[in-house]
Design an enzyme around this catalytic site. Structure first.
Site, PDB file in Angstrom:
ATOM      1  N   CYS A  86       4.595  -2.229   2.848  1.00  0.00           N
ATOM      2  CA  CYS A  86       5.721  -3.083   3.202  1.00  0.00           C
ATOM      3  C   CYS A  86       6.179  -3.886   1.974  1.00  0.00           C
ATOM      4  O   CYS A  86       6.683  -3.292   1.032  1.00  0.00           O
ATOM      5  CB  CYS A  86       5.361  -3.959   4.398  1.00  0.00           C
ATOM      6  SG  CYS A  86       6.812  -4.461   5.330  1.00  0.00           S
ATOM      7  N   HIS A 203       2.915  -0.552   8.726  1.00  0.00           N
ATOM      8  CA  HIS A 203       1.607  -1.161   8.449  1.00  0.00           C
ATOM      9  C   HIS A 203       0.467  -0.386   9.104  1.00  0.00           C
ATOM     10  O   HIS A 203       0.180  -0.597  10.293  1.00  0.00           O
ATOM     11  CB  HIS A 203       1.588  -2.592   9.004  1.00  0.00           C
ATOM     12  CG  HIS A 203       2.526  -3.519   8.328  1.00  0.00           C
ATOM     13  ND1 HIS A 203       2.161  -4.324   7.271  1.00  0.00           N
ATOM     14  CD2 HIS A 203       3.842  -3.762   8.536  1.00  0.00           C
ATOM     15  CE1 HIS A 203       3.196  -5.040   6.866  1.00  0.00           C
ATOM     16  NE2 HIS A 203       4.237  -4.718   7.613  1.00  0.00           N
ATOM     17  N   GLU A 205      -2.589  -0.976   8.610  1.00  0.00           N
ATOM     18  CA  GLU A 205      -3.672  -1.947   8.841  1.00  0.00           C
ATOM     19  C   GLU A 205      -3.528  -2.661  10.186  1.00  0.00           C
ATOM     20  O   GLU A 205      -4.444  -3.359  10.610  1.00  0.00           O
ATOM     21  CB  GLU A 205      -3.744  -2.960   7.687  1.00  0.00           C
ATOM     22  CG  GLU A 205      -2.666  -4.029   7.648  1.00  0.00           C
ATOM     23  CD  GLU A 205      -1.357  -3.570   7.003  1.00  0.00           C
ATOM     24  OE1 GLU A 205      -1.148  -2.348   6.857  1.00  0.00           O
ATOM     25  OE2 GLU A 205      -0.531  -4.450   6.659  1.00  0.00           O
TER      26      GLU A 205
HETATM   27  N1  LIG Z   1       6.095  -7.285   6.461  1.00  0.00           N
HETATM   28  C1  LIG Z   1       6.601  -7.248   5.249  1.00  0.00           C
HETATM   29  O1  LIG Z   1       5.913  -7.021   4.270  1.00  0.00           O
HETATM   30  C2  LIG Z   1       8.070  -7.559   5.108  1.00  0.00           C
HETATM   31  C3  LIG Z   1       8.603  -7.278   3.735  1.00  0.00           C
HETATM   32  C4  LIG Z   1       9.874  -8.019   3.419  1.00  0.00           C
HETATM   33  N2  LIG Z   1       9.670  -9.432   3.467  1.00  0.00           N
HETATM   34  C5  LIG Z   1      10.968  -7.577   4.365  1.00  0.00           C
HETATM   35  O2  LIG Z   1      11.305  -8.296   5.276  1.00  0.00           O
HETATM   36  O3  LIG Z   1      11.488  -6.499   4.215  1.00  0.00           O
END
Ligand SMILES: NC(=O)CC[C@H](N)C(=O)O
Length: 227
Positions: A86, A203, A205
């Site tokens: 992410c 994600h 995880e």
């Molecule tokens: N969960 C995250 O890592 C979000 C990544 C980034 N802040 C976004 O909104 O795209």
């Protein structure tokens, strides 16, 4: 394999990542502050998700200039393993360790929901505990997950089989309806040419224990632990 997690101001997913790594590796990962300058002794550097530097400028753009990223780049150039999830994927593209960019989601909305990822290749250190073409559930939570690269880069990624995961239906079909952030060619994650750097938006995880509602992400961490 010895793992470490890099933390930047505004990162908020490092605990979840540490729990997932420890569950598979049996030992807690080293935690590294972004102002540190070396990753010596680590085989795997993980850049977790979150909102580094408040997503100011562009997601990941400021973190890419933190001192630690010079060491992460050198680690990757030496053939070390790097995983970015992410915001971590965004930081890897901003650093130039992976090609392309993550643009604002096509809907211009923050997306927080389950999705299905299709395993595009299962012969890598990250994915060898999945079957090729298998789909698994993952959780997306991002505002900027719309993968973009120019046509030549996309063709090269496809030609060199560097696409790790695509957004598909549970049955593994690529459809516009499930490519919710609008990513080019439904790309959810990519590898570096040596297959040792992986960046992905959803994600894994978030699903590593039945108590979390599923274990679909665990094979990725188990595969790394077994490497
Ligand atoms: N969960 C995250 O890592 C979000 C990544 C980034 N802040 C976004 O909104 O795209």
């Amino acid at each position: 394999m010895k793992a470490g997690i890099v933390i930047f101001p505004g990162i908020n997913r490092e605990r979840d990542m540490a729990i997932a790594l420890e569950a598979s590796f049996g030992t807690a990962p080293r935690v590294i502050w972004h102002k540190d300058t070396n990753v010596a002794g680590l085989d795997l550097v993980v850049i977790p998700g979150g909102f580094s530097f408040g997503d100011y400028l562009r997601c990941g753009a400021m973190a890419a200039h933190s001192p630690i990223m010079r060491a992460v780049k050198a680690h990757a150039e030496r053939g070390g393993y790097v995983l970015g999830v992410c915001n971590g994927f965004q930081i890897l593209t901003e650093t130039g360790l992976l090609p392309g960019a993550l643009l604002r989601n096509a809907s211009l909305r923050f997306l927080s929901m389950d999705c299905h990822l299709r395993v595009e290749r299962a012969d890598t250190v990250f994915t060898n505990q999945y079957q090729p073409g298998q789909t698994f559930r993952a959780v997306m939570a991002h505002g900027d997950g719309n993968y973009f690269a120019d046509k030549d880069t996309l063709d090269r990624l496809e030609g060199e089989r560097l696409i790790a995961f695509r957004y598909t239906t549970k049955a593994g079909e690529v459809t516009p309806e499930v490519n919710l952030n609008g990513s080019a060619r439904s790309i959810a994650g990519i590898f570096s040419p040596n297959l040792r750097v992986l960046g992905l938006m959803p994600h894994p995880e978030d699903l590593v224990d039945p108590l979390m509602g599923g274990t679909d992400g665990k094979p990725l961490f188990d595969a790394l632990a077994a490497a």
